[in-house]
Design a protein around this motif. Structure first.
Motif, mmCIF file in Angstrom:
data_model
loop_
_atom_site.group_PDB
_atom_site.id
_atom_site.type_symbol
_atom_site.label_atom_id
_atom_site.label_comp_id
_atom_site.label_asym_id
_atom_site.label_seq_id
_atom_site.Cartn_x
_atom_site.Cartn_y
_atom_site.Cartn_z
ATOM 1 N N ASN A 76 -28.418 12.891 -10.007
ATOM 2 C CA ASN A 76 -28.791 11.481 -9.917
ATOM 3 C C ASN A 76 -27.644 10.614 -9.426
ATOM 4 N N GLU A 77 -26.485 10.788 -10.033
ATOM 5 C CA GLU A 77 -25.303 10.036 -9.623
ATOM 6 C C GLU A 77 -24.105 10.963 -9.645
ATOM 7 N N LEU A 78 -23.474 11.124 -8.517
ATOM 8 C CA LEU A 78 -22.306 12.002 -8.440
ATOM 9 C C LEU A 78 -21.037 11.161 -8.378
ATOM 10 N N PRO A 79 -20.161 11.258 -9.367
ATOM 11 C CA PRO A 79 -18.874 10.575 -9.262
ATOM 12 C C PRO A 79 -18.059 11.167 -8.103
ATOM 13 N N ALA A 80 -17.719 10.326 -7.141
ATOM 14 C CA ALA A 80 -16.933 10.741 -5.976
ATOM 15 C C ALA A 80 -15.630 9.960 -5.996
ATOM 16 N N LEU A 81 -14.509 10.673 -6.036
ATOM 17 C CA LEU A 81 -13.218 10.034 -6.280
ATOM 18 C C LEU A 81 -12.377 9.960 -5.007
ATOM 19 N N THR A 82 -11.813 8.774 -4.789
ATOM 20 C CA THR A 82 -10.940 8.532 -3.642
ATOM 21 C C THR A 82 -9.626 7.950 -4.143
ATOM 22 N N VAL A 83 -8.539 8.475 -3.633
ATOM 23 C CA VAL A 83 -7.229 7.954 -4.008
ATOM 24 C C VAL A 83 -6.739 7.010 -2.912
ATOM 25 N N VAL A 84 -6.162 5.891 -3.317
ATOM 26 C CA VAL A 84 -5.597 4.915 -2.386
ATOM 27 C C VAL A 84 -4.096 5.144 -2.307
ATOM 28 N N THR A 85 -3.614 5.443 -1.103
ATOM 29 C CA THR A 85 -2.188 5.631 -0.864
ATOM 30 C C THR A 85 -1.728 4.608 0.165
ATOM 31 N N GLU A 86 -0.669 3.922 -0.130
ATOM 32 C CA GLU A 86 -0.179 2.872 0.761
ATOM 33 C C GLU A 86 0.120 3.432 2.148
ATOM 34 N N GLY A 87 -0.384 2.741 3.171
ATOM 35 C CA GLY A 87 -0.129 3.140 4.547
ATOM 36 C C GLY A 87 -1.088 4.172 5.106
ATOM 37 N N VAL A 88 -2.087 4.605 4.299
ATOM 38 C CA VAL A 88 -3.054 5.608 4.739
ATOM 39 C C VAL A 88 -4.443 4.996 4.663
ATOM 40 N N ASP A 89 -5.251 5.170 5.733
ATOM 41 C CA ASP A 89 -6.546 4.490 5.808
ATOM 42 C C ASP A 89 -7.706 5.307 5.246
ATOM 43 N N ASP A 90 -7.440 6.417 4.580
ATOM 44 C CA ASP A 90 -8.512 7.263 4.067
ATOM 45 C C ASP A 90 -9.476 6.500 3.165
ATOM 46 N N ALA A 91 -8.946 5.674 2.270
ATOM 47 C CA ALA A 91 -9.792 4.983 1.291
ATOM 48 C C ALA A 91 -10.757 4.025 1.972
ATOM 49 N N PRO A 146 3.061 4.266 -7.354
ATOM 50 C CA PRO A 146 4.161 4.451 -6.392
ATOM 51 C C PRO A 146 5.214 5.446 -6.851
ATOM 52 N N ALA A 147 5.357 5.632 -8.163
ATOM 53 C CA ALA A 147 6.417 6.512 -8.671
ATOM 54 C C ALA A 147 6.101 7.989 -8.467
ATOM 55 N N LEU A 148 4.873 8.325 -8.112
ATOM 56 C CA LEU A 148 4.487 9.737 -8.000
ATOM 57 C C LEU A 148 4.860 10.306 -6.628
ATOM 58 N N LEU A 149 6.127 10.288 -6.332
ATOM 59 C CA LEU A 149 6.599 10.822 -5.065
ATOM 60 C C LEU A 149 6.733 12.333 -5.149
ATOM 61 N N HIS A 185 -19.006 5.783 -6.371
ATOM 62 C CA HIS A 185 -17.685 5.841 -5.758
ATOM 63 C C HIS A 185 -16.623 5.263 -6.690
ATOM 64 N N HIS A 186 -15.589 6.064 -6.955
ATOM 65 C CA HIS A 186 -14.464 5.627 -7.774
ATOM 66 C C HIS A 186 -13.214 5.633 -6.911
ATOM 67 N N VAL A 187 -12.566 4.496 -6.807
ATOM 68 C CA VAL A 187 -11.333 4.366 -6.041
ATOM 69 C C VAL A 187 -10.175 4.195 -7.024
ATOM 70 N N VAL A 188 -9.163 5.055 -6.892
ATOM 71 C CA VAL A 188 -8.034 5.055 -7.819
ATOM 72 C C VAL A 188 -6.753 4.857 -7.018
ATOM 73 N N ALA A 189 -5.953 3.889 -7.418
ATOM 74 C CA ALA A 189 -4.691 3.624 -6.725
ATOM 75 C C ALA A 189 -3.615 4.588 -7.207
ATOM 76 N N GLU A 190 -2.919 5.189 -6.274
ATOM 77 C CA GLU A 190 -1.854 6.132 -6.621
ATOM 78 C C GLU A 190 -0.608 5.383 -7.065
ATOM 79 N N THR A 214 5.592 10.317 5.203
ATOM 80 C CA THR A 214 6.580 9.314 4.805
ATOM 81 C C THR A 214 6.964 9.456 3.334
ATOM 82 N N SER A 215 5.968 9.682 2.474
ATOM 83 C CA SER A 215 6.267 9.787 1.043
ATOM 84 C C SER A 215 7.119 11.012 0.731
ATOM 85 N N ALA A 216 6.991 12.067 1.543
ATOM 86 C CA ALA A 216 7.799 13.265 1.310
ATOM 87 C C ALA A 216 9.284 12.961 1.457
ATOM 88 N N TYR A 217 9.644 12.232 2.497
ATOM 89 C CA TYR A 217 11.059 11.899 2.701
ATOM 90 C C TYR A 217 11.549 10.892 1.665
#
Length: 595
Positions: A234-249, A271-274, A264-269, A523-526
Motif C-alpha cells: 500500500n505504501e512503500l517507504p522510499a528513502l533519499t539522502v540529501v548531500t550538499e552539492g549533489v542533485d540526486d535528491a 556534514p560530520a559524516l565524512l 518519500h522520506h528525505v534525510v539530510a546527511e 569532493t567529500s572523500a578529499y
C-alpha cells in the motif's frame, strides 16, 4: 549414511543445518527473504538457502529431475541462493551466478562436509593466507585468480555458478558449472525478460516482509526497484539522502510525485559524516571490507532505514555490474563486419572524455589478439617490472586491471601476485565464466564476481546494524537476462543502461529514465582525508601490510599527503588498503579476546 534422509531444519537463531547424518551446513541467522525452503521427493531432498521466486511445485520438479540423474537441474533454481540436493549417493551444492552467496568449505574435513556462508567460522585456528590478501589488493578485477581462496589458510570457496558433487565418503567427485547461452539478443527482444526477472526478484522478497523499505536515490537502478515494490504494497517507504552539492535528491523528489504508492522520506546527511571518520568503530567482517572508509556514513544511513521499522530493505547495488560492461567490450567489435560499430563506440566515448578516438581503437585491436592466459602473463611481467598498462580510458580496454595498489606494493608483494597469475594462466587458459562469451562479456562477468563478493559483506554489515539488506540486481534471473545481450549492445556511449531503460519504459517515471547526470561524491572523500589525516597516518605508520613486506609505507604516506593537499589519488585503491588494514587489526583484537 547420506541416504538416511534425516533432516534438521534451523529455527531463526539456530546456526546449523544438517542434511542427513553426514552433512552439516553452517548458514547463520534466518531473516525475511533469507529463509530456508525444503522439498522432498523420492530419491532427492532439496534445500534452498536464501531467496528464490520458485514456488514449491517448481522446486519439486527440479528435485525429481535431480533424482532421475539430471544433476544440472540444481542450477535452474532462480534467485539469490545456495541450493543443496541430497541424493542416495551424493550431495550437490550449487552457488549463485553473481557470487554474493559464496559457499566456503575446508580443504580437509574429518567430520563429513562442513560448509557455510562465511569462511571465518570454518578456519578454526588457521593462519592468514597473505598470498590471497595481496592478490585481492593488487588484481581485484582478476576475480577468478583469487576467488577460490580466502583470507584463511585451508578454507576454499566454490566458484560462482558452479556446483560441487560430493560422494558419500566425503570426496569431491566432480565440479560442474552453469552454462549460459551465448549472448546474442537485442535490447528490444531481451527487455521483457529483464522486466520479468526484476519483478520476480522484488516480489519474492516483498511478499515475505512485513515492512519493506527501499533506496530511492533518484538514479535508475534504485528507482526501478522502489517503483516495482510500491506496486506490491500500500505504501512503500522510499528513502533519499540529501548531500550538499549533489542533485540526486531533487531528481528523486520529482519522480516520487509521479508514484502515489511511494512514501518519500528525505534525510539530510550530517556534514560530520565524512569518509575515514570513526574508523575505530568499524566492526570485524568475514573478509576485508572495502567499504570501511565510509563506514560512519553507512552506519548512519542504515540507522535511518532501521528507524523506519524496516524488516527488508531493497538496494540498487549491483545495477552497474549487470547492466554495463567494462571497456574491454570494444575488442568484440574489431572485425570487418563490425567496423562501423567500433568506430561509433570509440568516437562516442572519446568525445565524452574530450579525447581522440585513435587510442581506443589501437587498444581494442591489441586486446582482440590477446588471450586470457596471455593477459595474465603480461600482467605478471608488468608487476615484476613495476610498470603498468596505459593510463586513461584506453588503458581500461583490457581483460582486467592491475590495481593502483601495485604502485604502493613492494617488490616482494608484486612477485607473489605475479607467480599466482602465471600459475593461474598455466592451469586455466580461459576465463572461468559460464559459457561461450565474447571478451567483453567475460571481462564484465569477472568484474561482477568481484563486486558481488564485496556486496555480501555490505549485507553482513547492515545485518550487524539490524537491517536486512538486499541487492536484487544480483539475482540469477537478472544476471541471465542481462547476459542474453552482448556487452556492446547493453553498453553504449549514447545512453546509459539502455536495456534497463527499455525494460522499464512506462513503469518508471520519465524524469528518471531521461536523466543524464549522476551524483559525484568525490569532493567529500578529499575532505575526509584532510579531516582524518592523523588517524590515517597512524594506520600507515603501523601498517600490518608493511610489516609483512607487502606494501611500502613511504609510497603510501606520499599518496596520503598528495590527497590531503588536494591532488588526485587513486581513492578506490587507497580505500582497499585502509579496509584491509582495519580488518587485520580487528582480527588481532578478536584473537586476543579468544585467548
Amino acid at each position: 549414511m547420506l541416504g538416511s534422509h534425516e533432516h534438521s531444519l534451523p529455527e531463526c537463531d539456530r546456526p546449523c543445518l544438517t542434511i542427513a547424518r553426514r552433512w552439516r551446513l553452517w548458514h547463520g541467522r534466518v531473516a525475511p527473504g533469507h529463509g530456508v525452503r525444503r522439498v522432498s521427493v523420492a530419491g532427492c531432498d532439496l534445500v534452498v538457502l536464501g531467496c528464490t521466486p520458485a514456488d514449491d511445485a517448481k522446486l519439486r520438479r527440479v528435485a525429481r529431475e535431480i533424482a532421475a540423474g539430471q544433476v544440472d537441474a540444481v542450477q535452474r533454481v532462480d534467485g539469490s541462493r545456495v541450493v543443496l540436493a541430497a541424493r542416495s549417493d551424493e550431495l550437490l551444492i550449487a552457488a549463485d551466478l553473481a557470487g554474493q552467496r559464496p559457499v566456503y568449505y575446508p580443504r580437509v574435513s574429518h567430520d563429513g562436509l562442513v560448509a557455510g556462508s562465511h569462511a571465518r567460522p570454518l578456519a578454526g585456528s588457521a593462519g592468514l593466507d597473505w598470498d590471497w590478501l595481496v592478490a585481492h589488493l593488487l588484481v581485484p578485477g582478476a576475480a577468478d585468480v583469487w576467488w577460490t581462496g580466502t583470507p584463511w589458510q585451508g578454507v576454499n570457496a566454490l566458484r560462482p555458478g558452479w556446483t560441487m558433487r560430493i560422494a558419500s565418503d566425503g570426496t569431491t567427485t566432480q565440479a560442474c558449472r552453469t552454462v549460459l547461452p551465448t549472448p546474442s539478443g537485442t535490447i528490444e527482444d531481451s527487455a521483457p525478460a529483464l522486466s520479468e526477472a526484476l519483478d520476480n526478484a522484488v516480489r519474492c522478497r516483498v511478499s515475505t516482509a512485513g515492512h519493506p523499505t527501499a533506496d530511492f536515490s533518484g538514479g535508475l537502478d534504485s528507482s526501478t526497484l522502489a517503483v516495482l515494490a510500491s506496486c506490491l504494497v500500500n505504501e512503500l517507504p522510499a528513502l533519499t539522502v540529501v548531500t550538499e552539492g549533489v542533485d540526486d535528491a531533487d531528481v528523486a523528489a520529482r519522480a516520487a510525485q509521479e508514484v502515489p504508492s511511494l512514501r518519500h522520506h528525505v534525510v539530510a546527511e550530517p556534514p560530520a559524516l565524512l569518509p575515514y571518520a570513526e574508523l575505530d568503530r568499524v566492526p570485524c567482517t568475514d573478509e576485508p571490507w572495502l567499504g570501511a572508509a565510509t563506514s560512519a556514513r553507512e552506519r548512519w544511513w542504515i540507522q535511518q532505514v532501521h528507524a523506519e521499522g524496516s524488516d527488508l530493505h531493497l538496494s540498487g547495488d549491483g545495477g552497474d555490474g549487470v547492466l554495463l560492461a567494462t571497456p574491454a567490450y570494444l575488442a568484440d567489435l574489431v572485425s570487418p563486419r563490425q567496423g562501423r560499430e567500433l568506430w561509433r563506440h570509440a568516437v562516442g566515448w572519446a568525445r565524452l572524455r574530450h579525447q581522440a578516438p585513435h587510442a581506443l581503437l589501437r587498444a581494442a585491436v591489441a586486446l582482440r589478439g590477446t588471450s586470457y592466459g596471455q593477459a595474465c602473463r603480461v600482467a605478471a611481467d608488468q608487476l615484476v617490472a613495476g610498470t603498468r598498462a596505459g593510463r586513461g580510458w584506453a588503458g581500461l580496454v583490457s581483460w582486467f586491471q592491475i590495481g593502483a595498489t601495485a604502485e604502493w606494493a613492494t617488490r616482494k608483494g608484486r612477485a607473489v601476485v605475479a607467480r599466482m597469475l602465471r600459475e593461474h594462466a598455466d592451469a586455466y587458459p580461459h576465463a572461468s565464466v559460464p559459457g561461450q562469451m565474447g571478451l567483453g562479456d567475460s571481462s564484465a562477468f569477472l568484474a561482477l564476481n568481484a563486486f558481488a563478493r564485496q556486496q555480501r559483506l555490505d549485507a553482513d554489515m547492515a545485518a550487524q546494524w539490524s537491517v536486512n539488506h538486499h541487492a536484487p540486481y544480483l539475482d540469477d534471473g537478472v544476471v541471465r537476462a542481462c547476459w542474453a545481450v552482448p556487452a556492446w549492445r547493453r553498453t553504449t556511449p549514447e545512453q546509459a543502461k539502455p536495456l534497463l531503460r527499455h525494460a522499464m519504459y512506462g513503469t518508471v517515471p520519465a524524469s528518471v529514465l531521461e536523466r543524464r547526470t549522476k551524483g559525484d561524491y568525490t569532493t567529500s572523500a578529499y575532505q575526509g582525508l584532510r579531516a582524518n589525516a592523523d588517524t590515517l597516518r597512524e594506520l600507515i605508520h603501523n601498517s600490518r601490510l608493511a610489516e609483512v613486506g607487502i606494501l611500502d609505507r613511504n609510497t603510501m604516506r606520499s599518496a596520503l599527503d598528495r590527497g590531503i593537499n588536494g591532488h588526485s589519488i587513486r581513492l578506490a585503491a587507497f580505500d582497499a588498503v585502509i579496509g584491509t588494514e582495519l580488518w587485520l587489526r580487528a582480527n588481532e583484537d578478536g584473537d586476543r579476546e579468544r585467548s
